[in-house]
Design an enzyme around this catalytic site. Structure first.
Site, short mmCIF file in Angstrom:
data_model
loop_
_atom_site.label_atom_id
_atom_site.label_comp_id
_atom_site.label_asym_id
_atom_site.label_seq_id
_atom_site.Cartn_x
_atom_site.Cartn_y
_atom_site.Cartn_z
CB CYS A 1 34.39 43.70 43.45
SG CYS A 1 35.99 44.48 42.54
CG HIS B 1 37.75 41.12 46.21
ND1 HIS B 1 38.81 40.49 45.13
CD2 HIS B 1 37.96 42.31 44.99
CE1 HIS B 1 38.94 41.13 43.42
NE2 HIS B 1 37.99 42.47 43.75
#
Length: 329
Positions: A126, A234
């Site tokens: 990711c 994130h």
């Protein structure tokens, strides 16, 4: 088209179902798959209930595509079994990413390398996906020499147990711990396990996967990955040293015109990427674009994306869409 979602009851698996539905992927028959303890549970897809089936039952149904999000060991064991019956596996674990015979795909960057012979396709990490979305156009124009990366990764990247731990801590509840320490009101400088070189596996994923996706092993990369008390999304501070000099306005314009990227970069109006605003979106957001005044030909960026969507589920579904569009099934 039969589509299996392996790990359908997990965070990423559930998001895969949601993204398939949102993007109207042509699913004629859904096959939700999970571990034995989840077999028989119901999942909802397109307002219809589907019962979770076992791995062996799913393989017997010979789906056209299987989206995997059930961990590396499961992928190593079962992805080849799906491939043997003609299924194309798009795997979200780290199991196949650095296999020299498997493609590691971010569709906007390198989907063109896929062929009908690719039966197991790896979905990148990711934190790597969102970063290379920004890096690739810059590398094409200025050639990257070195990257220094600091990540600020949400608890959903660990999984449902970590999200529950943080919620429990915020509500004064003692429960199962996904981490060695509390995560609420804390930052943990460890994502994944430590390796012999002192780096974590997450940090080394960013090193190795970045080079493989961009296709340049000469890029020097160093990373520090930190878990922060954010539910989803994130963030990354990335320092990029180029071989060639650049104009910051040109960087801004290049990224603004890159598919899948949204530039949010007006500090005077407090406009910059944050997980708060990236949540639930598929784009990668970039801001704080500025020259590094301590080193020549060097740039600083701040990159944010929803790790469950573009960082996992959406990227996997985009790969499937590419296969359908280009008749590679």
């Amino acid at each position: 088209m039969k589509v299996a979602v392996v790990g359908a009851t997990g965070l990423v698996g559930g998001m895969m179902l949601k993204v398939l539905e949102e993007r109207k992927f042509p699913v004629s028959e859904l096959i939700p798959v999970a571990s034995e303890k989840s077999v028989g549970k119901n999942v909802i897809f397109n307002s219809k209930e589907y019962k979770v089936v076992s791995m062996s039952d799913a393989i017997a149904q010979k789906p056209a595509i299987a989206l995997f999000s059930a961990g590396g060991n499961t992928s190593l064991e079962y992805a080849p079994k799906f491939a043997e019956v003609g299924t194309i596996v798009i795997d979200n674990s780290s199991a196949w990413r650095m296999d020299a015979n498997k493609k590691l795909i971010v569709p906007e960057i390198n989907a063109y390398v896929l062929t009908k012979d690719d039966r197991i396709i790896a979905n990148p990490n990711c934190s790597t996906i969102q970063m290379v979305m920004v890096l690739n156009p810059l590398h094409q124009k200025y050639k990257i020499k070195r990257l220094v990366i600091s990540t600020y990764q949400s608890v959903s990247g660990t999984g449902a147990k970590a999200v529950k731990q943080m919620e429990n801590e915020r509500n004064g509840i003692i429960g199962d711990m996904a981490y060695h320490y509390q995560i609420d009101r804390n930052c943990i400088p460890q994502c994944d396990v430590f390796m012999e070189n002192g780096y974590t596996r997450e940090e080394m994923k960013m090193v190795n996967e970045t080079r493989k996706i961009i296709g340049d092993n000469s890029i020097r990369v160093t990373a520090t990955a930190v878990r922060v008390p954010v539910t989803g999304g994130h963030s990354e501070a990335v320092n990029i040293e180029f071989e060639n000099d650049f104009n910051v306005d040109d960087i801004w314009n290049l990224l603004s015109n890159t598919n899948g990227i949204i530039v949010q970069d007006n500090p005077s109006k407090f406009n910059y990427p944050m997980p708060l605003f990236a949540y639930g979106k598929d784009e990668v957001f970039v801001g704080r674009i500025r020259r590094d005044e301590s080193n020549s030909n060097t740039l600083n960026l701040w990159i944010v994306s929803d790790n469950l969507r573009k960082g996992a589920a959406t990227n996997a579904v985009q790969i499937a869409e590419y296969l359908v569009k280009n008749k590679l099934l």
